[in-house]
Motif scaffolding. Sequence first.
Motif, PDB file in Angstrom:
ATOM      1  N   LYS A  24       0.842  -1.201   0.000  1.00 33.28           N
ATOM      2  CA  LYS A  24       0.000   0.000   0.000  1.00 33.28           C
ATOM      3  C   LYS A  24       0.873   1.245   0.000  1.00 33.28           C
ATOM      4  N   ILE A  25       0.556   2.173  -0.893  1.00 35.76           N
ATOM      5  CA  ILE A  25       1.184   3.479  -0.872  1.00 35.76           C
ATOM      6  C   ILE A  25       0.557   4.227   0.305  1.00 35.76           C
ATOM      7  N   LEU A  26       1.388   4.793   1.171  1.00 32.03           N
ATOM      8  CA  LEU A  26       0.903   5.381   2.418  1.00 32.03           C
ATOM      9  C   LEU A  26       0.496   6.833   2.241  1.00 32.03           C
ATOM     10  N   THR A  27      -0.547   7.036   1.444  1.00 30.79           N
ATOM     11  CA  THR A  27      -1.130   8.349   1.225  1.00 30.79           C
ATOM     12  C   THR A  27      -2.630   8.179   1.000  1.00 30.79           C
ATOM     13  N   ASP A  28      -3.359   9.266   0.997  1.00 30.83           N
ATOM     14  CA  ASP A  28      -4.809   9.205   0.803  1.00 30.83           C
ATOM     15  C   ASP A  28      -5.178   8.665  -0.573  1.00 30.83           C
ATOM     16  N   HIS A  29      -6.355   8.054  -0.641  1.00 28.80           N
ATOM     17  CA  HIS A  29      -6.971   7.597  -1.892  1.00 28.80           C
ATOM     18  C   HIS A  29      -6.186   6.486  -2.585  1.00 28.80           C
ATOM     19  N   THR A  30      -5.490   5.677  -1.817  1.00 30.21           N
ATOM     20  CA  THR A  30      -4.822   4.506  -2.389  1.00 30.21           C
ATOM     21  C   THR A  30      -5.414   3.259  -1.756  1.00 30.21           C
ATOM     22  N   ARG A  31      -5.149   2.132  -2.371  1.00 31.87           N
ATOM     23  CA  ARG A  31      -5.617   0.864  -1.834  1.00 31.87           C
ATOM     24  C   ARG A  31      -4.487  -0.156  -1.970  1.00 31.87           C
ATOM     25  N   PHE A  32      -4.690  -1.322  -1.403  1.00 33.03           N
ATOM     26  CA  PHE A  32      -3.668  -2.357  -1.503  1.00 33.03           C
ATOM     27  C   PHE A  32      -3.540  -2.817  -2.955  1.00 33.03           C
ATOM     28  N   GLY A  79      10.430 -10.680 -11.196  1.00 30.51           N
ATOM     29  CA  GLY A  79       9.482 -10.091 -12.127  1.00 30.51           C
ATOM     30  C   GLY A  79       8.078 -10.538 -11.774  1.00 30.51           C
ATOM     31  N   GLY A  80       7.100  -9.672 -12.033  1.00 28.42           N
ATOM     32  CA  GLY A  80       5.738 -10.052 -11.683  1.00 28.42           C
ATOM     33  C   GLY A  80       4.691  -9.075 -12.148  1.00 28.42           C
ATOM     34  N   TYR A  81       3.541  -9.183 -11.532  1.00 31.26           N
ATOM     35  CA  TYR A  81       2.350  -8.414 -11.872  1.00 31.26           C
ATOM     36  C   TYR A  81       1.757  -7.859 -10.587  1.00 31.26           C
ATOM     37  N   ALA A  82       1.189  -6.648 -10.635  1.00 35.16           N
ATOM     38  CA  ALA A  82       0.488  -6.068  -9.484  1.00 35.16           C
ATOM     39  C   ALA A  82      -0.796  -5.396  -9.946  1.00 35.16           C
ATOM     40  N   THR A  83      -1.842  -5.509  -9.122  1.00 33.43           N
ATOM     41  CA  THR A  83      -3.095  -4.828  -9.409  1.00 33.43           C
ATOM     42  C   THR A  83      -2.910  -3.326  -9.226  1.00 33.43           C
ATOM     43  N   LYS A  84      -3.900  -2.538  -9.645  1.00 29.63           N
ATOM     44  CA  LYS A  84      -3.765  -1.085  -9.561  1.00 29.63           C
ATOM     45  C   LYS A  84      -3.802  -0.591  -8.116  1.00 29.63           C
ATOM     46  N   PRO A  85      -2.929   0.381  -7.787  1.00 29.22           N
ATOM     47  CA  PRO A  85      -2.810   0.833  -6.399  1.00 29.22           C
ATOM     48  C   PRO A  85      -3.833   1.889  -5.981  1.00 29.22           C
ATOM     49  N   PHE A  86      -4.608   2.394  -6.916  1.00 34.92           N
ATOM     50  CA  PHE A  86      -5.682   3.323  -6.571  1.00 34.92           C
ATOM     51  C   PHE A  86      -6.779   3.188  -7.609  1.00 34.92           C
ATOM     52  N   LYS A  87      -7.966   3.670  -7.286  1.00 29.94           N
ATOM     53  CA  LYS A  87      -9.170   3.394  -8.068  1.00 29.94           C
ATOM     54  C   LYS A  87      -9.017   3.664  -9.555  1.00 29.94           C
ATOM     55  N   TYR A  88      -8.445   4.785  -9.912  1.00 31.53           N
ATOM     56  CA  TYR A  88      -8.358   5.139 -11.331  1.00 31.53           C
ATOM     57  C   TYR A  88      -6.973   4.893 -11.904  1.00 31.53           C
ATOM     58  N   GLY A  89      -6.124   4.156 -11.192  1.00 36.07           N
ATOM     59  CA  GLY A  89      -4.782   3.836 -11.664  1.00 36.07           C
ATOM     60  C   GLY A  89      -4.797   2.679 -12.646  1.00 36.07           C
TER      61      GLY A  89
END
Length: 155
Positions: A68-76, A98-108
């Motif tokens: 999680k980015i430790l700022t407002d409006h982010t998610r895991f 190497g890998g894949y990650a889901t989006k860290p915020f709603k519109y990312g």
Amino acid sequence: MRLVLLSLAAAGATLAATPALANEARVEARGGVIWNGSDSEAIAGVAAGYDADVGQKTFVGVEVSADKILTDHTRFAFGASARAGVKTGESGKLYAVGGYATKPFKYGEESFNLGAGYQHNFGKNFYGKVEYRHNFVGNGWTDTDVAVAGLGVRF
């Protein structure tokens, strides 16, 4: 995206079902910084993985994570990664990841990443690690870089 996750899960299941190659399972907490060309933010997360020996000096592994980015409006951002590397003596591992990650915020955007790291054992069950990854975001979003340090337990 799902194909990558399914492939990594299948690789993990294969490694877990091969006790002759069993090396270690691990869990960790980590923290660091994520940045792009203009901004930086703190990041924290957890990960669990499994490494298997491939010969005496090399290994392969899989990992799942939640960061999680430790700022407002982010998610895991949930991730799945594979890593491969060499053992540096009795206590260290140098690896590419190497890998894949889901989006860290709603519109990312989701991202793929590549990087490298070093893991060092402290005693029989504990380890520390440092790792760098470059996230390839795409779709008009700026790529990001992540540097983390982690502490974990090996089983």
